[in-house]
Design an enzyme around this catalytic site. Sequence first.
Site, PDB file in Angstrom:
ATOM      1  N   ARG A   1       0.852  -1.184   0.000  1.00 31.65           N
ATOM      2  CA  ARG A   1       0.000   0.000   0.000  1.00 31.65           C
ATOM      3  C   ARG A   1       0.889   1.235   0.000  1.00 31.65           C
ATOM      4  NH1 ARG A   1      -2.718   0.404   5.363  1.00 31.65           N
ATOM      5  NH2 ARG A   1      -1.646   2.374   5.592  1.00 31.65           N
TER       6      ARG A   1
ATOM      7  N   HIS B   1      -4.081   4.391   4.706  1.00 28.53           N
ATOM      8  CA  HIS B   1      -5.171   3.409   4.583  1.00 28.53           C
ATOM      9  C   HIS B   1      -6.391   4.046   3.904  1.00 28.53           C
ATOM     10  CE1 HIS B   1      -8.060   0.320   5.552  1.00 28.53           C
ATOM     11  NE2 HIS B   1      -8.812   1.253   6.094  1.00 28.53           N
TER      12      HIS B   1
ATOM     13  N   TYR C   1       2.650   5.019  12.034  1.00 27.77           N
ATOM     14  CA  TYR C   1       2.946   3.624  12.414  1.00 27.77           C
ATOM     15  C   TYR C   1       3.842   2.884  11.421  1.00 27.77           C
ATOM     16  CZ  TYR C   1      -1.037   2.953   9.225  1.00 27.77           C
ATOM     17  OH  TYR C   1      -1.871   2.987   8.142  1.00 27.77           O
TER      18      TYR C   1
HETATM   19  C1  LIG Z   1     -16.531  -6.043   9.619  1.00 26.46           C
HETATM   20  C2  LIG Z   1     -15.616  -4.836   9.705  1.00 26.46           C
HETATM   21  N1  LIG Z   1     -14.807  -4.679  10.767  1.00 26.46           N
HETATM   22  C3  LIG Z   1     -13.968  -3.620  10.838  1.00 26.46           C
HETATM   23  C4  LIG Z   1     -13.954  -2.685   9.830  1.00 26.46           C
HETATM   24  C5  LIG Z   1     -13.020  -1.471   9.921  1.00 26.46           C
HETATM   25  N2  LIG Z   1     -11.950  -1.596   8.917  1.00 26.46           N
HETATM   26  C6  LIG Z   1     -11.989  -0.910   7.767  1.00 26.46           C
HETATM   27  S1  LIG Z   1     -10.689  -1.234   6.797  1.00 26.46           S
HETATM   28  C7  LIG Z   1     -10.006  -2.289   7.924  1.00 26.46           C
HETATM   29  C8  LIG Z   1      -8.689  -2.975   7.660  1.00 26.46           C
HETATM   30  C9  LIG Z   1      -8.722  -3.842   6.442  1.00 26.46           C
HETATM   31  O1  LIG Z   1      -7.437  -4.250   6.109  1.00 26.46           O
HETATM   32  P1  LIG Z   1      -7.168  -5.244   4.910  1.00 26.46           P
HETATM   33  O2  LIG Z   1      -8.210  -6.313   4.871  1.00 26.46           O
HETATM   34  O3  LIG Z   1      -5.759  -5.686   5.000  1.00 26.46           O
HETATM   35  O4  LIG Z   1      -7.408  -4.350   3.610  1.00 26.46           O
HETATM   36  P2  LIG Z   1      -6.652  -3.012   3.164  1.00 26.46           P
HETATM   37  O5  LIG Z   1      -7.541  -1.893   3.641  1.00 26.46           O
HETATM   38  O6  LIG Z   1      -5.300  -3.006   3.773  1.00 26.46           O
HETATM   39  O7  LIG Z   1      -6.577  -3.031   1.680  1.00 26.46           O
HETATM   40  C10 LIG Z   1     -10.823  -2.389   9.039  1.00 26.46           C
HETATM   41  C11 LIG Z   1     -10.514  -3.224  10.221  1.00 26.46           C
HETATM   42  C12 LIG Z   1     -14.820  -2.874   8.736  1.00 26.46           C
HETATM   43  N3  LIG Z   1     -14.837  -2.043   7.700  1.00 26.46           N
HETATM   44  N4  LIG Z   1     -15.626  -3.971   8.693  1.00 26.46           N
END
Ligand SMILES: Cc1ncc(C[n+]2csc(CCOP(=O)(O)OP(=O)(O)O)c2C)c(N)n1
Length: 359
Positions: free
Chosen positions: A260, A264, A273
């Site tokens: 990435r 985020h 971080y």
């Molecule tokens: C069910 C749920 N729990 C928590 C969140 C909050 N949340 C949004 S993005 C994220 C992290 C996702 O990381 P990853 O799956 O590695 O995808 P990336 O965003 O890094 O592409 C979280 C925990 C959410 N959107 N949905």
Amino acid sequence: MNQENTIVANFAISYFRYLDENGICSKELPAYLQDPQHIEKLYKMMAKTRIFDKKAITLQRTGKLGTYPSTLGQEAICVGIGAAMKKEDVLCPYYREYGAQFWRGVRMEEILLYWGGDEIGSAFKDNPHDFPICVPIASQCLHAVGAAFAFQYRQEKRAVVATIGDGGTSRGDFYEALGVAGVWKLPVVFVINNNQWAISVAREKQTASETLAQKGIACGVPSLQVDGNDIFAVTQKVEEALARARNGEGSTLIEAITYRMCDHTTADDASRYRPEAELKAHEKFDPIKRVKQYLLSKGDWDEARESKMIESFTQEVNDAVARYLETPTPPAEVMFEHLYATLPRAYEAQYQALKEGTK
Ligand SMILES: Cc1ncc(C[n+]2csc(CCOP(=O)(O)OP(=O)(O)O)c2C)c(N)n1
């Protein structure tokens, strides 16, 4: 019966790549990927996605868009998926797959409407079968197996692609979807965008699994890794997996290794971080630079064409932004009217309150 102390199962995860970080192709490409026009198309869609992405961040920073998740550095995955899919297949995307969505006919202003808070942006005018962007982590994997089951049941030669992040593979929904996809041999391809971070949680802290691909093995789903910054590897492996799926051979899990290159979302500050040196180290793997290098080395691209391309995509993005900004904001109750054919009883009070409040 097995003897005690014997190995009863073995597995391996393969890793695929064609194009190295200098844009040099180490292996013979499949015929369609040797076509300079096709490569140019892939390159252009990656470049267009990046120009769009940059503009979307500017819109958010100037208060014209809500929180926005960038896809910077992950363009090879989404564009590769879009290029590999057939029109009649179905995409169940997470929230960084704009390149696949654009390839499949989603309009830029629809993506902007969605992140601007207007659900009507999810009703893709030119692409009515794909699923909307899914923000709840991993739930799209369940939607994907549902759609894949429908195709299998109706004996339609169609397949589904579900995409997810590395952190998402720690969620129950992901495992549940893989379980049913494996046992029912469903025509679904799962693509993991392993961009190393789930917001501020590093991949190593997210899971003890040596690879994310191996999570499919437990479910009997053939699983592999690709260099997710290599558009050729992504396109080819997704294409193969989709062909297997349409032929009734079942599901595949592809872990695409990427990074990435952005925060985020626009609500995040990754410098709090993530070590700066780590980000810098990944810059040389930029998926777009790689294809450009490749095209330049073959004499199929030059800086004059590059400038023309940037000018034309900038115009295209600006036009989409103008259409987005001209779209009137719908009243809040539209979100209920738009989402439900029959409103669930639990939402009736909220719906009424909104309607009364907006009179
Ligand atoms: C069910 C749920 N729990 C928590 C969140 C909050 N949340 C949004 S993005 C994220 C992290 C996702 O990381 P990853 O799956 O590695 O995808 P990336 O965003 O890094 O592409 C979280 C925990 C959410 N959107 N949905």
